[in-house]
Design a protein around this motif. Structure first.
Motif, PDB file in Angstrom:
ATOM      1  N   GLU A 103      -2.540   7.013  12.677  1.00  0.00           N
ATOM      2  CA  GLU A 103      -3.710   6.256  12.923  1.00  0.00           C
ATOM      3  C   GLU A 103      -4.347   5.502  11.755  1.00  0.00           C
ATOM      4  N   PRO A 104      -4.829   6.663  10.648  1.00  0.00           N
ATOM      5  CA  PRO A 104      -5.828   6.465   9.725  1.00  0.00           C
ATOM      6  C   PRO A 104      -5.141   5.597   8.738  1.00  0.00           C
ATOM      7  N   LEU A 105      -3.787   4.967   8.903  1.00  0.00           N
ATOM      8  CA  LEU A 105      -2.930   4.257   7.714  1.00  0.00           C
ATOM      9  C   LEU A 105      -3.830   3.118   6.942  1.00  0.00           C
ATOM     10  N   LYS A 106      -4.691   2.435   7.596  1.00  0.00           N
ATOM     11  CA  LYS A 106      -5.350   1.350   6.862  1.00  0.00           C
ATOM     12  C   LYS A 106      -6.587   1.759   6.018  1.00  0.00           C
ATOM     13  N   LYS A 107      -7.201   3.055   6.620  1.00  0.00           N
ATOM     14  CA  LYS A 107      -8.225   3.650   5.827  1.00  0.00           C
ATOM     15  C   LYS A 107      -7.631   4.266   4.565  1.00  0.00           C
ATOM     16  N   PHE A 108      -6.434   4.812   4.508  1.00  0.00           N
ATOM     17  CA  PHE A 108      -6.106   5.491   3.110  1.00  0.00           C
ATOM     18  C   PHE A 108      -5.109   4.297   2.524  1.00  0.00           C
ATOM     19  N   ALA A 109      -4.944   3.089   3.030  1.00  0.00           N
ATOM     20  CA  ALA A 109      -4.248   2.115   2.273  1.00  0.00           C
ATOM     21  C   ALA A 109      -5.447   1.363   1.623  1.00  0.00           C
ATOM     22  N   SER A 110      -6.533   1.287   2.160  1.00  0.00           N
ATOM     23  CA  SER A 110      -7.727   0.291   1.848  1.00  0.00           C
ATOM     24  C   SER A 110      -8.258   1.003   0.554  1.00  0.00           C
ATOM     25  N   GLN A 111      -8.202   2.379   0.607  1.00  0.00           N
ATOM     26  CA  GLN A 111      -8.685   3.329  -0.373  1.00  0.00           C
ATOM     27  C   GLN A 111      -7.965   3.164  -1.703  1.00  0.00           C
ATOM     28  N   GLY A 112      -6.648   2.597  -1.560  1.00  0.00           N
ATOM     29  CA  GLY A 112      -5.655   2.633  -2.750  1.00  0.00           C
ATOM     30  C   GLY A 112      -4.999   4.006  -3.004  1.00  0.00           C
ATOM     31  N   LYS A 113      -5.035   4.749  -1.819  1.00  0.00           N
ATOM     32  CA  LYS A 113      -4.361   6.108  -2.012  1.00  0.00           C
ATOM     33  C   LYS A 113      -2.827   6.218  -1.735  1.00  0.00           C
ATOM     34  N   PHE A 139       3.138  -1.583  11.735  1.00  0.00           N
ATOM     35  CA  PHE A 139       2.150  -0.548  11.800  1.00  0.00           C
ATOM     36  C   PHE A 139       1.777  -0.014  10.410  1.00  0.00           C
ATOM     37  N   TYR A 140       2.729  -0.124   9.514  1.00  0.00           N
ATOM     38  CA  TYR A 140       2.290   0.525   8.107  1.00  0.00           C
ATOM     39  C   TYR A 140       2.119  -0.521   7.126  1.00  0.00           C
ATOM     40  N   GLN A 141       1.856  -1.943   7.592  1.00  0.00           N
ATOM     41  CA  GLN A 141       1.757  -2.728   6.625  1.00  0.00           C
ATOM     42  C   GLN A 141       0.275  -3.083   6.539  1.00  0.00           C
ATOM     43  N   TYR A 142       0.011  -3.503   5.255  1.00  0.00           N
ATOM     44  CA  TYR A 142      -1.528  -3.632   4.981  1.00  0.00           C
ATOM     45  C   TYR A 142      -1.669  -4.565   3.807  1.00  0.00           C
ATOM     46  N   ASP A 143      -2.229  -5.835   3.810  1.00  0.00           N
ATOM     47  CA  ASP A 143      -2.308  -6.821   2.735  1.00  0.00           C
ATOM     48  C   ASP A 143      -0.956  -7.123   2.273  1.00  0.00           C
ATOM     49  N   GLY A 144      -0.046  -7.285   3.174  1.00  0.00           N
ATOM     50  CA  GLY A 144       1.266  -7.809   2.771  1.00  0.00           C
ATOM     51  C   GLY A 144       2.356  -6.535   2.180  1.00  0.00           C
TER      52      GLY A 144
END
Length: 440
Positions: A103-113, A139-144
């Motif tokens: 679930e926290p995928l987008k949180k970690f991705a948005s923080q550049g981790k 599900f695991y995609q963020y900003d392309g």
């Protein structure tokens, strides 16, 4: 004498050159992770029970190319502690190379981790994007970018006790579904007939405790064509009459119709009644429960969730996803990908499904007889593959953890009759909008 000295020096120079070449060659060999040199250690965090961790390690040992000389150290972390511990590891610079992700995928991705895996996927000879359920990769995609790879999928399902339905002379949920009549109305009528009392005491409930809360409750919202957020996830949609109707219907199962354990009494666990004990005829759950239900002492089966009206497709249900990501700052990105690639081959997924009763994200694996027709699987499990093709993702955001607390707080208040569904939905919408507006 001078000639002899020159010869001796020449021979010594040749010897030193030869030795230097051997040392250089050995050094090159030791620095080549694909050869027989020093092992590269990949650290990995995972949340799962003892059996799941054992299965994961066995798959790595079996499918990771040993010529790569990679040593994988798996650190299991209990589910209730996992995200706090992983967050602390990142903050302290001790993050794992590979980490379990959901679930926290987008949180970690948005923080550049997290590391974008697209370059590895494109270069892989075993990772076929066309052989994955669309929602599993989305599900695991963020900003392309692709920040994770799925390990298993789960879909919202309806479990029912066939023995109870037979004893009551009722059509099963599956039979009602096949007739196009598996609706909220049918479900409620069945629940009423399957709720039994012994004097003033409930001896059997028709259905399970209808929790109202975060992502897992979205399965009920979907059954009425509703959604938690608007299309671009910038505002709450909880004021939508479709959502309010779902809140009202599920809360009334116990508060009005008495066909489910009362939330004020703590739910099914406190009452000692659950689907697994044979004291509850039906429950909304997820396909991950199948593995634990295989040895139940009664006949049970599954069906899609009941829908509010027949114009809603019951196969368009909620899909849950879990898998693995790679830390962006890993010093061994190639080796970390090799571990994930080994876990995502068809054979590796097949082993995982056979060992744990979970549903792999590759249709070619799911459609094999040994997966959906394996020993202990319900006879209606064949529907799961269709549901995974049509299912929807929950709208996880960068602030999902904060939003969840709002859903839990007011969900409990609705179930315990402290606020009406309309009042609760209004409060939820206001607080979710406030959270989302802070992110702009």
């Amino acid at each position: 004498m001078r000639t002899q000295k020159v010869v001796k020096w020449s021979r010594l120079l040749l010897l030193c050159t030869a030795v230097s070449s051997l040392v250089f060659a050995a050094a090159c060999s030791n620095n080549n992770s694909g050869g027989s040199g020093d092992k590269v250690t990949i650290t990995m965090t995972y949340t799962g029970d003892e059996n799941a961790t054992k299965v994961l390690k066995a798959r790595i040992d079996k499918y990771l190319d040993k010529s790569l000389n990679i040593d994988v150290q798996v650190t299991p972390i209990p589910g209730g502690e996992y995200w706090d511990k992983v967050t602390t590891m990142f903050a302290g610079g001790t993050q794992p190379d590979v980490l379990f992700m959901s679930e926290p995928l987008k949180k970690f991705a948005s923080q550049g981790k997290l590391l974008d895996m697209n370059p590895y996927i494109e270069a892989s000879s075993t990772f076929n994007k066309d052989d994955f359920y669309p929602a599993s990769l989305e599900f695991y995609q963020y900003d392309g970018k692709q920040y994770g790879i799925p390990q298993d999928l789960n879909t919202a399902l309806f479990f029912y006790n066939e023995d109870m339905f037979k004893a009551a002379g009722l059509k099963t949920p599956w039979e009602s579904y096949e007739e196009g009549n598996w609706t909220w109305e049918t479900y409620l009528e069945d629940a009423k007939k399957l709720t039994l009392k012994d004097g003033d005491r409930f001896a059997q409930f028709g259905t399970s405790y209808p929790g109202i809360g975060p992502w897992w409750y979205s399965a009920w919202v979907f059954t009425n064509g509703g959604s938690y957020l608007n299309e671009d996830s910038t505002k709450s949609a909880f004021n939508d009459p479709k959502v309010i109707a779902a809140l009202a219907f599920t809360s009334e199962l116990s508060n009005k119709y008495n066909v489910a354990p009362s939330p004020a009494g703590g739910g099914q666990d406190v009452t000692g009644m659950s689907f697994a004990t044979g004291k509850i005829a039906m429950e909304a759950n997820f396909s991950w429960a199948i593995g634990g239900y295989k040895t139940l002492p009664f006949k049970w089966n599954v069906a899609p969730m009941p829908v509010a009206s027949t114009d809603i497709d019951p196969l368009t249900t909620y899909i849950h996803n879990s898998g693995f990501s790679i830390s962006k700052d890993t010093k061994h990105a190639d080796e970390a990908w090799a571990v994930i690639e080994a876990l995502s081959t068809p054979d590796s997924y097949s082993d995982d499904a056979a060992s744990r009763g979970i549903i792999p994200p590759r249709p070619s694996v799911v459609d094999k007889k040994e997966i959906l027709n394996a020993e202990g699987m319900p006879s209606n499990a064949k529907i799961i593959s269709q549901m995974l093709q049509k299912g929807k993702l929950y709208q996880f955001t960068e602030t999902t953890a904060e939003e969840d607390q709002v859903y839990i707080t007011y969900g409990d208040q609705i179930l315990n009759k402290k606020v009406t569904p309309e009042e609760g939905a209004k409060k939820i919408a206001e607080e979710i909008d406030a959270i989302l507006s802070k992110e702009k």
